[in-house]
Design a protein around this motif. Structure first.
Motif, PDB file in Angstrom:
ATOM      1  N   ILE A  70       0.651  -1.495  -0.408  1.00  0.00           N
ATOM      2  CA  ILE A  70       0.322  -0.455  -0.001  1.00  0.00           C
ATOM      3  C   ILE A  70       1.113   1.042  -0.077  1.00  0.00           C
ATOM      4  O   ILE A  70       0.902   2.589  -0.594  1.00  0.00           O
ATOM      5  CB  ILE A  70      -1.202   0.136   1.413  1.00  0.00           C
ATOM      6  CG1 ILE A  70      -1.986  -1.203   1.051  1.00  0.00           C
ATOM      7  CG2 ILE A  70      -1.420   1.517   1.185  1.00  0.00           C
ATOM      8  CD1 ILE A  70      -2.762  -1.200   2.238  1.00  0.00           C
ATOM      9  N   GLN A  74       1.377   3.990  -3.014  1.00  0.00           N
ATOM     10  CA  GLN A  74       1.144   5.509  -2.450  1.00  0.00           C
ATOM     11  C   GLN A  74       2.331   6.319  -2.657  1.00  0.00           C
ATOM     12  O   GLN A  74       1.688   7.206  -3.400  1.00  0.00           O
ATOM     13  CB  GLN A  74       0.695   5.477  -1.411  1.00  0.00           C
ATOM     14  CG  GLN A  74      -0.957   5.050  -0.753  1.00  0.00           C
ATOM     15  CD  GLN A  74      -0.910   5.091   0.787  1.00  0.00           C
ATOM     16  OE1 GLN A  74      -0.218   5.433   1.287  1.00  0.00           O
ATOM     17  NE2 GLN A  74      -2.228   4.707   1.026  1.00  0.00           N
ATOM     18  N   SER A 138      -2.599  -5.307  -3.793  1.00  0.00           N
ATOM     19  CA  SER A 138      -2.602  -4.235  -2.773  1.00  0.00           C
ATOM     20  C   SER A 138      -1.400  -2.651  -3.477  1.00  0.00           C
ATOM     21  O   SER A 138      -1.186  -1.832  -3.602  1.00  0.00           O
ATOM     22  CB  SER A 138      -2.350  -4.524  -1.387  1.00  0.00           C
ATOM     23  OG  SER A 138      -2.608  -5.541  -1.378  1.00  0.00           O
ATOM     24  N   SER A 142      -3.204   0.357  -5.110  1.00  0.00           N
ATOM     25  CA  SER A 142      -3.158   2.108  -4.174  1.00  0.00           C
ATOM     26  C   SER A 142      -2.350   2.617  -4.821  1.00  0.00           C
ATOM     27  O   SER A 142      -2.263   3.870  -4.805  1.00  0.00           O
ATOM     28  CB  SER A 142      -2.040   1.629  -2.974  1.00  0.00           C
ATOM     29  OG  SER A 142      -0.638   1.104  -3.586  1.00  0.00           O
TER      30      SER A 142
END
Length: 178
Positions: A70, A74, A138, A142
């Protein structure tokens, strides 16, 4: 202008920080506590020429793997900014010894992971295959991208997964080009 992104996540279970430079040289400092995950993050950096610094700690493997993905996604998303002027699409077919993997990336801002690693064993080194797949899913979500990864052939599960990460790295490298 250098494209960089930072992300941090602290929960009751984990503490993760990541910093990336899209226009780097492939230097990586990854410390998650899991050798194979560190190896795959280093592989991603090296073959995409993206610099990655990532530190992760947590209470159990699943939380560390998921939150690392994640936070890394990001950081990539922040480094890409508005995504204007990038190639957007990238793809690669990469061999690793007897294994062959394909990856295709669209940095469209619609998250859709499609991951098919075709492994035989439940675990590769110190990580269950389900966690590797979850990491890639994931990360894709993200990053806010569409990513297809498919292992086409191979015998050794380590080689299959590593070929998949190398293909992903090459596809991302192509997609982020100006």
């Amino acid at each position: 202008m250098t494209r960089t992104g930072k992300a941090f996540r602290e929960t009751r279970e984990t503490r993760i920080s990541a910093e990336i430079t899209l226009d780097g040289t492939g230097v990586c400092r990854a410390s998650t506590g899991y050798r194979f995950l560190d190896h795959m993050i280093t592989t991603l950096a090296k073959h995409s020429l993206i610099d990655i610094t990532l530190y992760a700690e947590g209470d159990m493997r699943h939380h560390v793997v998921e939150d690392t993905a994640i936070v890394l996604g990001q950081a990539f998303d922040k480094a890409l900014g508005d995504r204007v002027g990038i190639k957007r699409f990238g793809y690669a077919i990469v061999p690793m010894d007897e294994a062959l993997a394909l990856a295709a990336v669209d940095l469209v801002k619609r998250p859709k992971p499609v991951i098919k690693l075709k492994t035989v064993l439940d675990t590769v080194e110190d990580i269950p295959v389900s966690e590797i797949t979850h990491f890639l899913e994931s990360f894709t979500t993200s990053l806010n991208a569409t990513i297809h990864i498919r292992v086409l052939s191979g015998m050794d599960d380590h080689h299959k997964v590593e070929a998949a990460f190398k293909a992903l790295a090459q596809a991302i490298k192509q997609a982020i080009e100006h």
